[in-house]
Design an enzyme around this catalytic site. Structure first.
Site, PDB file in Angstrom:
ATOM      1  N   GLU B 255       0.840  -1.172   0.003  1.00 27.87           N
ATOM      2  CA  GLU B 255      -0.185  -0.080  -0.151  1.00 27.87           C
ATOM      3  C   GLU B 255       0.891   1.271  -0.061  1.00 27.87           C
ATOM      4  OE1 GLU B 255      -1.017   3.129   1.528  1.00 27.87           O
ATOM      5  OE2 GLU B 255      -1.670   2.163   3.275  1.00 27.87           O
ATOM      6  N   CYS B 294      -1.393   8.981   3.420  1.00 27.28           N
ATOM      7  CA  CYS B 294      -1.373   8.337   2.139  1.00 27.28           C
ATOM      8  C   CYS B 294      -2.519   8.472   1.109  1.00 27.28           C
ATOM      9  CB  CYS B 294      -0.814   6.824   2.030  1.00 27.28           C
ATOM     10  SG  CYS B 294      -1.647   5.913   3.150  1.00 27.28           S
TER      11      CYS B 294
END
Lengths: 685, 685
Positions: B255, B294
């Site tokens: 990720e 993120c």
């Protein structure tokens, strides 16, 4: 015959000289292959820009029907494929797996697509998730087709099945494919693609074919593309590490051959049906397709005390195998795909013989009936035995991709588990036993190392589809050595070509986008009763709230009498009050849903034709005598059938009591005619 | 403070000199970190040999309760974590996301584990698949825990949440973890692990911690291990290509931060609620955690004509942001994690300024309230604008991982889609609109490039959890640049740590192994009525076949009167016969299931406490007046509750007519006391 590639809607012959391919039975030249001169970047763009949009305009059901039409068309040409398949060394039975098995995969995906997917463009995954206390913010996972191309790199052993088992899920997902068959048997895949193209069933751009190398194809891929590889671990690992595949997170699935094991249970000695089934299966896996199956049994694990008996029985059965030209009477095993393959298998057998003894067959002396023993790719079944399999790595690591299997003894169940695991990940394993404890111990012990596991016994032996047969409804692929990938498995395999997206927003809007209404704070009122609307007139989110009806004790008693259900919680006040969930007598749950139907059903003939089921019924609050109910009944999802004038309508049904507490919730499933004007019922009478 | 690692059940201080870590607000030294001297291979073995077997001995529910106990324990220590969190530069609100958000993930997985998984060791996936015509050979997908270790490599921005959102699913799956927090903020993760270890809630070997580098850890992994990585794309791609990870097909999930976009709809001009929600959200995403998320909005896509208005509104809101020491009154944004991070963000902003204009904030001149402006890691919110975003790559590729966002104008919806896609794969996107068509166009257009998509409007704005918030019930992870991985998503995230296996065999045996009975040709007869057996006494596969009962026309009419359901197919012979599915009047489906209950229910008080639902009801054959029914009623699955003296029992119910045709099939869901002797109902009264 110079094989052609199918590029941007045209058949293209390569510019350069081709590599010759030879007949497996007699060694004669069959075809030449080369992809020299192909613009691979243009192929990718053609798939993305022409094939993808055309496929995505269709619904899942339309694509499913396209697969069915394709399967029917290919079936008409099957004898042509069978004739060509002989050149690969296959017997008629081998070819059946490849040709009709492959076509069967298309039928299977056509059926699953229509039964298990909506007639829409968005696939809904799982239940909506309420994300706020007020219920005004919700989540729903959906799948959308990837917008790139699927590159299918197939193995030589099943040129038809290997292509079709990937094409089915890919096309159903709505993704165009570029197929690259293994060169050795590409002539059969090419012929099948010619028949597919001629049929005109697929939209332009949905399918392209590369006969020969893939050149710089992979350099053009990004995160919307997918690569599905079947073949050797070495080649696969090279592709997996391709810098563009890694950097762009290109979806990559790999299925490599593995050292699959089959375990005979200690209970399954000579004389038991399981013993006979085991011997039969090991021989079948050695000889079918000359053992050139990534799912074949390479390691036969048997209790040490049964080793002699199993060896004898296998030997006797193997003695009856006749190797030769499959066109000749009595031949039961054909040839490998090529002389090169024969040479490789011989080398691997030599490696295995460093720790194992050859107990049946000889790679140097064997009979061949017909064919050309010198130029054909023949090899007999070879059975080895390794007496100390825990001490030798080769037997768990060296794969002879031909009619070769090694017998390995084990001393106790834990050792059987350990030996199976030494394969470091397999596509499939099997256990032959009639003992529940042994079966469970093996499944839990070796399960995490496998993609598929069979437990075979006298109850299912006759109906079993076999150790080596991947099925469209089950996943195919295993961890570790087997590549770590996963194909098929019904709709699971379709989702591999789609992106999972978690949608968040108001229930109303997310329901309208996904095509399935989500209960929220704002129902859409509708003055027309929904039973008066055809499928095409209904809109999801439309519905009614019914009048209220009281349920009395006397009615509960009448219901008990009529149904015969006199459970104490409905009949006996004192006993009911002693139940931890009730304060006294309660109405039957079945009565609640029956009375709810009495409230929401509009009885006169109309477009609603039948109630065919109910789903996810939950009783939330007990209903006591004197309470009343009313129903919120809302159109939840519509699934028109492509070739019928009716389809399915799913209704959301919520029953509330007089205090607005939720009493019951469920989905009602009905069949509804497309139009309210088209009075299907009356007209057909 | 020298950070320690937790290795093989011991806290270990590193041998070598550590790397110093500094306070984000005042620059003072906080801790030193090093993993020198650790035997990483021994850690892997300890996890596999001690932690794995202990976890796998527990059922899913037992592991779920363990997570709940852990969450409750950590909540008690939260103020300690909040204090330490300030050193990372976080405000109290930022820390809440990290600390309580992380603990909330454990609660969420505890709840999901008990609601959605069996109280058993095998997780059943999907319905059984009949594989033979006779029904004697069946398939069932199950999941089993991987037998290796899960290596969690976490990012520096959420040291608690990032650890717990991975630990929850991993431990619930039954897999031990080795956690490696990012060095910069490892002191907070280390403190939390100390509290976890002290609690003694996890079995030995279930959790280990590496403070510092991972050394040769990855060299020890195989196909039973999993690596879950969160962090920069560069580091992640390096790990993904690690030769051992590739060769052994180690499960790898990544990720990475991505250039997420948020799109303002053309309908959402100034004065609309969506406009205000958009401005608020962009500013929140820029300033929360100083934009070190993120999932933050990096690209704000707005209709070109709305660009000035959006710029003004954002500027006004950003003017109110106060940067400084979070302990001081009025400070709304803290510091970045380190001076190095500040330097990196400054460099990225310079890159962006090659194609964009800085329209709000200055990296060189800004006020800091408290803290140490020179030694602290401060930076103000910086808003850029790129007027021709289709002509510049940087704005879609360069990520400044701080309080930075770029405004991008679009001219039409297709351009908005194209711009969003230029991010080449994002974790999350959002659309602010009150227009269904625009919302659907965006979702279908950009969906395949995203892992999560929000549609925000006036209906859900107040309840929205926000663009940047991953939730345990929804997947987190996106394609391409975002890493191609997937975490959480409820049970989906648990299955990442398990192996899917397709089991094949006889229905009886596969049912006994998987813990859910599968209908087959051989029901197990039982002389004792199942309603007389407690949960602990019942065995799956046990059941009864009831007597037969005829259903007459008079009863159908009584049922219609009692329920109020007078649908014509039950009441009007001529109209019913005109229906394409019926030959005449038919019994109500609701009557069939009610009468079936009348046959299988044993009415006296006993261990069966309540019917709480029904699932998968299908009507297969119409029942005509004069037909009779009988019921096969079989115990299908048992789910005892860990902390209650009752649990759920699922029954398989099949209704047949006098010709042995299947009339209806469904699952009946009941609550049943553990023991028939423990007459729960009577005793509690």
């Amino acid at each position: 015959m110079r094989l052609c590639s199918y590029v941007q809607g045209e058949w293209v012959e390569s510019a350069g000289a081709g590599t010759p391919l030879f007949h497996a039975i007699d060694g004669s030249p069959v075809a030449e292959i080369s992809s020299e001169g192909i613009d691979f970047g243009a192929m990718v763009r053609w798939g993305r820009e022409t094939g993808g949009p055309a496929l995505r305009r269709m619904t899942f059901h339309q694509r499913a029907l396209m697969l069915k039409a394709l399967a029917l068309h290919l079936l008409q040409h099957k004898e042509e494929f069978y004739r060509l398949s002989r050149a690969t060394g296959a017997t008629r039975d081998d070819s059946w797996i490849d040709i009709e098995g492959g076509i069967g995969t298309l039928f299977a995906y056509s059926g699953k697509g229509r039964r298990e997917m909506p007639n829409d463009h968005v696939y809904i995954d799982g239940a909506p998730e309420t994300l706020s206390r007020g219920g005004g913010f919700t989540g729903q996972h959906v799948y959308l087709p990837l917008e790139g191309v699927a590159v299918h790199i197939n193995a030589y052993n099943f040129p038809c099945w290997g292509m079709l088992e990937k094409l089915g899920p890919t096309l159903l997902a709505g993704m165009p494919a570029i197929v690259k068959p293994a060169s050795q048997t590409a002539y059969l895949a090419e012929r099948m693609v010619r028949r597919i193209v001629e049929a005109g069933i697929l939209p332009a751009g949905a399918l392209q074919l590369i006969c020969g190398g893939v050149g710089d194809l992979l350099d053009h891929l990004d995160c919307q593309d997918a690569v599905t590889f079947t073949g050797s671990a070495t080649t696969g690992l090279g592709l997996k590490q391709h810098p563009v595949i890694v950097a762009n997170a290109v979806r990559f699935t790999m299925e490599a051959d593995s050292l699959n094991s089959s375990i005979l249970g200690p209970d399954a000695g000579p004389g038991t049906p399981e013993f006979d089934l085991y011997v039969e299966e090991v021989v079948r896996e050695m000889t079918t397709k000359c053992g050139q199956k990534c799912t074949a049994i390479r390691r036969a694990l048997v209790p040490r005390e049964l080793l002699p008996a199993v060896g004898d029985a296998l030997g006797k059965t193997l003695d009856r195998v006749v190797v030769g030209d499959p066109d000749l009477e009595g031949v039961t095993m054909g040839a490998l795909a090529s002389r090169a393959q024969v040479q490789e298998v011989r080398e691997r057998v030599e490696q295995l013989r460093r720790c194992s003894e050859l107990v049946h067959g000889s790679p140097d002396r064997f009979e061949v009936r017909g064919g050309d023993p010198q130029r054909g790719a023949f090899l007999p079944p070879l059975l080895l035995r390794c007496d100390e399999p825990l001490r030798h790595r080769e037997v768990h690591e060296v794969e002879a991709f031909g009619p070769v299997c090694t017998l390995l003894p084990y001393d106790d169940p834990a050792q059987a588990v350990e030996l199976a695991r030494r394969g470091r990940g397999s596509l499939v394993g099997s256990v032959f036993t009639f003992d529940d404890d042994f079966a469970r111990e093996m499944v839990l012990g070796i399960g995490p190392w496998h993609g598929r596991l069979l437990v075979i016994d006298r109850e299912c032996g006759a109906e079993s589809t076999g150790h080596g047969s991947p099925l469209p409804s089950l996943i195919h692929g295993g961890p570790g050595r087997a590549g770590g990938g996963q194909e098929m498995g019904g709709i699971r395999g379709v989702l591999h070509y789609m992106q999972c997206v978690a949608l968040q927003g108001s229930p109303g809007r997310i329901g309208r986008i996904s095509g399935r209404w989500i209960p929220g704070p704002d129902p859409v009122p509708d003055p027309v009763h929904p039973f008066r609307k055809g499928l095409d007139e209904l809109e999801i989110g439309q519905g009614i709230v019914t009048r209220s009806r009281a349920i009395g004790l006397e009615e509960i008693e009448r219901f008990a009498e009529l149904s015969g259900d006199r459970f104490y919680a409905h009949m006996d006040a004192q006993a009911a009050a002693a139940n931890p969930f009730f304060e006294g007598r309660v109405a039957h749950g079945y009565f609640i849903v029956s009375a709810a139907a009495g409230l929401f059903v509009d009885p006169a003939p109309g477009p609603v034709l039948a109630n065919y089921g109910l789903e996810n019924l939950r009783f939330h609050t007990p209903l006591y005598p004197g309470d009343s109910i009313r129903v919120a009944f809302t159109c939840k999802q519509k699934t028109p059938r492509e070739n019928e004038d009716y389809g399915e309508v799913r209704w959301d049904c919520r029953v509330f009591n007089q205090r607005d507490e939720l009493v019951a919730s469920y989905d009602v499933l009905t069949l509804v005619a497309r139009s309210s004007g088209d009075r299907l019922a009356a007209e057909r009478a």
